[in-house]
Design a protein around this motif. Structure first.
Motif, mmCIF file in Angstrom:
data_model
loop_
_atom_site.group_PDB
_atom_site.id
_atom_site.type_symbol
_atom_site.label_atom_id
_atom_site.label_comp_id
_atom_site.label_asym_id
_atom_site.label_seq_id
_atom_site.Cartn_x
_atom_site.Cartn_y
_atom_site.Cartn_z
ATOM 1 N N GLY A 88 13.234 -12.279 5.927
ATOM 2 C CA GLY A 88 12.611 -11.307 5.038
ATOM 3 C C GLY A 88 11.335 -11.857 4.417
ATOM 4 N N LYS A 89 11.401 -13.130 3.974
ATOM 5 C CA LYS A 89 10.216 -13.748 3.386
ATOM 6 C C LYS A 89 9.101 -13.871 4.429
ATOM 7 C CE LYS A 89 12.662 -16.412 -0.147
ATOM 8 N NZ LYS A 89 12.985 -17.766 -0.650
ATOM 9 N N ALA A 90 9.490 -14.279 5.644
ATOM 10 C CA ALA A 90 8.497 -14.411 6.716
ATOM 11 C C ALA A 90 7.837 -13.068 7.010
ATOM 12 C CB ALA A 90 9.161 -14.967 7.980
ATOM 13 N N GLN A 91 8.641 -12.017 7.011
ATOM 14 C CA GLN A 91 8.088 -10.690 7.253
ATOM 15 C C GLN A 91 7.128 -10.304 6.134
ATOM 16 O OE1 GLN A 91 8.517 -8.744 10.007
ATOM 17 N NE2 GLN A 91 6.928 -7.489 9.079
ATOM 18 N N GLY A 92 7.536 -10.673 4.880
ATOM 19 C CA GLY A 92 6.652 -10.387 3.746
ATOM 20 C C GLY A 92 5.327 -11.115 3.880
ATOM 21 N N ARG A 93 5.404 -12.397 4.282
ATOM 22 C CA ARG A 93 4.155 -13.153 4.471
ATOM 23 C C ARG A 93 3.329 -12.570 5.603
ATOM 24 N NH1 ARG A 93 7.634 -17.638 3.313
ATOM 25 N NH2 ARG A 93 7.973 -17.994 5.529
ATOM 26 N N ALA A 94 4.012 -12.131 6.652
ATOM 27 C CA ALA A 94 3.298 -11.529 7.779
ATOM 28 C C ALA A 94 2.595 -10.245 7.341
ATOM 29 C CB ALA A 94 4.264 -11.242 8.923
ATOM 30 N N ASP A 95 3.290 -9.445 6.537
ATOM 31 C CA ASP A 95 2.680 -8.203 6.041
ATOM 32 C C ASP A 95 1.475 -8.521 5.163
ATOM 33 O OD1 ASP A 95 4.628 -6.801 7.376
ATOM 34 O OD2 ASP A 95 5.913 -6.522 5.618
ATOM 35 N N ALA A 96 1.651 -9.528 4.286
ATOM 36 C CA ALA A 96 0.537 -9.911 3.412
ATOM 37 C C ALA A 96 -0.643 -10.416 4.233
ATOM 38 C CB ALA A 96 0.999 -10.981 2.417
ATOM 39 N N ALA A 97 -0.341 -11.224 5.276
ATOM 40 C CA ALA A 97 -1.406 -11.733 6.141
ATOM 41 C C ALA A 97 -2.125 -10.594 6.856
ATOM 42 C CB ALA A 97 -0.824 -12.713 7.161
ATOM 43 N N HIS A 98 -1.358 -9.596 7.264
ATOM 44 C CA HIS A 98 -1.959 -8.441 7.936
ATOM 45 C C HIS A 98 -2.906 -7.708 6.993
ATOM 46 C CE1 HIS A 98 -2.343 -5.024 10.631
ATOM 47 N NE2 HIS A 98 -1.995 -4.226 9.627
ATOM 48 N N VAL A 99 -2.441 -7.541 5.733
ATOM 49 C CA VAL A 99 -3.289 -6.862 4.747
ATOM 50 C C VAL A 99 -4.567 -7.659 4.517
ATOM 51 C CG1 VAL A 99 -3.452 -6.179 2.326
ATOM 52 C CG2 VAL A 99 -1.357 -5.721 3.610
ATOM 53 N N LEU A 100 -4.399 -9.016 4.375
ATOM 54 C CA LEU A 100 -5.577 -9.857 4.173
ATOM 55 C C LEU A 100 -6.521 -9.802 5.368
ATOM 56 C CD1 LEU A 100 -3.964 -13.020 2.536
ATOM 57 C CD2 LEU A 100 -5.409 -11.319 1.428
ATOM 58 N N ALA A 101 -5.927 -9.806 6.567
ATOM 59 C CA ALA A 101 -6.760 -9.743 7.773
ATOM 60 C C ALA A 101 -7.534 -8.429 7.827
ATOM 61 C CB ALA A 101 -5.885 -9.894 9.018
ATOM 62 N N THR A 102 -6.827 -7.332 7.503
ATOM 63 C CA THR A 102 -7.487 -6.026 7.511
ATOM 64 C C THR A 102 -8.608 -5.989 6.487
ATOM 65 O OG1 THR A 102 -5.406 -4.985 8.185
ATOM 66 C CG2 THR A 102 -7.114 -3.557 7.255
ATOM 67 N N ASP A 103 -8.304 -6.525 5.276
ATOM 68 C CA ASP A 103 -9.315 -6.569 4.226
ATOM 69 C C ASP A 103 -10.481 -7.459 4.642
ATOM 70 O OD1 ASP A 103 -10.183 -5.967 1.466
ATOM 71 O OD2 ASP A 103 -9.912 -8.114 1.173
ATOM 72 N N GLY A 104 -10.146 -8.604 5.293
ATOM 73 C CA GLY A 104 -11.191 -9.507 5.746
ATOM 74 C C GLY A 104 -12.106 -8.866 6.779
ATOM 75 N N ILE A 105 -11.492 -8.111 7.692
ATOM 76 C CA ILE A 105 -12.287 -7.427 8.712
ATOM 77 C C ILE A 105 -13.232 -6.422 8.063
ATOM 78 C CG2 ILE A 105 -12.162 -5.809 10.637
ATOM 79 C CD1 ILE A 105 -9.555 -7.208 11.464
ATOM 80 N N ALA A 106 -12.681 -5.695 7.061
ATOM 81 C CA ALA A 106 -13.507 -4.707 6.374
ATOM 82 C C ALA A 106 -14.674 -5.381 5.654
ATOM 83 C CB ALA A 106 -12.652 -3.912 5.389
ATOM 84 N N LYS A 107 -14.359 -6.520 4.976
ATOM 85 C CA LYS A 107 -15.415 -7.230 4.265
ATOM 86 C C LYS A 107 -16.437 -7.824 5.235
ATOM 87 C CE LYS A 107 -12.745 -8.411 0.141
ATOM 88 N NZ LYS A 107 -12.169 -9.502 -0.680
ATOM 89 N N THR A 108 -15.927 -8.303 6.391
ATOM 90 C CA THR A 108 -16.828 -8.855 7.398
ATOM 91 C C THR A 108 -17.788 -7.781 7.917
ATOM 92 O OG1 THR A 108 -15.184 -10.493 8.078
ATOM 93 C CG2 THR A 108 -16.962 -10.008 9.631
ATOM 94 N N ASP A 109 -17.231 -6.595 8.162
ATOM 95 C CA ASP A 109 -18.075 -5.485 8.620
ATOM 96 C C ASP A 109 -19.126 -5.140 7.566
ATOM 97 O OD1 ASP A 109 -16.614 -5.393 10.936
ATOM 98 O OD2 ASP A 109 -15.321 -3.742 10.296
ATOM 99 N N LYS A 110 -18.662 -5.126 6.295
ATOM 100 C CA LYS A 110 -19.600 -4.810 5.217
ATOM 101 C C LYS A 110 -20.675 -5.886 5.112
ATOM 102 C CE LYS A 110 -19.753 -3.721 0.279
ATOM 103 N NZ LYS A 110 -18.946 -3.554 -0.971
ATOM 104 N N LEU A 111 -20.228 -7.171 5.228
ATOM 105 C CA LEU A 111 -21.177 -8.279 5.160
ATOM 106 C C LEU A 111 -22.165 -8.227 6.320
ATOM 107 C CD1 LEU A 111 -22.096 -10.909 3.854
ATOM 108 C CD2 LEU A 111 -20.404 -12.114 5.238
ATOM 109 N N ALA A 112 -21.643 -7.866 7.496
ATOM 110 C CA ALA A 112 -22.535 -7.754 8.654
ATOM 111 C C ALA A 112 -23.617 -6.702 8.401
ATOM 112 C CB ALA A 112 -21.714 -7.396 9.895
ATOM 113 N N GLY A 113 -23.193 -5.598 7.762
ATOM 114 C CA GLY A 113 -24.176 -4.570 7.427
ATOM 115 C C GLY A 113 -25.197 -5.083 6.425
#
Length: 251
Positions: A88-113
């Motif tokens: 359960g904890k691993a799944q929670g960390r995986a979900d958090a990592a996914h959220v961070l990755a998604t947020d990072g991608i969004a920020k990267t796209d914004k930074l690229a712009g």
């Protein structure tokens, strides 16, 4: 009379003795089978007792094995619960990592712009710099191994700033040099210190925006005079200050 009675008594005694012997043998004959069956029953009873003791021992061992199996089952259950918690904890960390990755991608796209916009602005700026023309130039000199501005150097820089007037679009180039005396690494460091001294005077004393100044230390490179003479070395211990600005009406 006595002669008749004695034989009768003897006969009676014989009869009684004979009858007693017969009865004893009959009783013994009747009891013998019973005793045999009793012996067999006792033997079977002992065997049954032994079987019961063995059964009790086996039952006790079975109870111990059952208890051991139950302990192992409880331990396995505890491990399973721990594993489930970890999963359960691993799944929670995986979900958090996914959220961070998604947020990072969004920020990267914004930074690229943003970077793209900045690059466009820089390209526009450098394209505009091609239209800049040299407005004025001053060359200030330094004593051997020194990086402090002399009074004459400060007067020259004061005059340079005055020539800027009210211009808002200009760029200042500051290049420091040395003569060829001493190691190259020392000369390079000294040339940077001389350029720093000029930049510090322009920005601190005259509030020239630092963003408008480009500086470099070139060491003993690009001499303007012969380093074999004293006067030639003096001319090479210099900082060249050039101001480039857009002509009036140009953008």
């Amino acid at each position: 009379m006595k002669n008749i009675l004695f034989p009768m008594i003897a006969a009676a005694t014989l009869i009684v003795g004979t009858t007693g012997c017969a009865t004893k043998r009959h009783v013994q004959a009747a009891i013998a089978p019973v005793e045999g069956r009793v012996g067999e029953v006792e033997k079977k009873s002992k065997q049954n007792g032994a079987d019961i003791d063995l059964l009790h021992a086996q039952t006790s061992k079975l109870d111990e094995k059952t208890a051991d199996v139950e302990r192992q089952a409880k331990a396995a259950g505890a491990l399973a619960e721990t594993a489930n918690g970890a999963a359960g904890k691993a799944q929670g960390r995986a979900d958090a990592a996914h959220v961070l990755a998604t947020d990072g991608i969004a920020k990267t796209d914004k930074l690229a712009g943003t970077v793209s916009e900045v690059n466009g602005s820089i390209d526009k700026l450098y394209a505009s710099l091609d239209n800049y023309k040299k407005l004025t130039e001053e060359v200030v000199f330094f004593n051997p191994s020194a990086s402090e501005l002399s009074k004459d150097a400060k007067v020259q820089l004061d005059a340079l700033v005055t020539k800027l007037g009210d211009k808002s679009k200009y760029v200042v180039e500051v290049r420091g040099f040395t003569d060829q005396t001493g190691p190259a690494a020392v000369n390079l460091q000294l040339s940077r210190q001389r350029a720093d001294a000029v930049v510090r005077y322009l920005t601190v004393t005259h509030q020239v925006p630092l963003r408008r100044i480009q500086q470099v230390g070139a060491g003993a490179e690009s001499p303007v005079a012969d380093n074999k003479t004293r006067d030639g070395r003096k001319q090479n211990r210099r900082v060249e200050v050039k101001v480039f600005a857009l002509p009036d009406g140009r953008a």
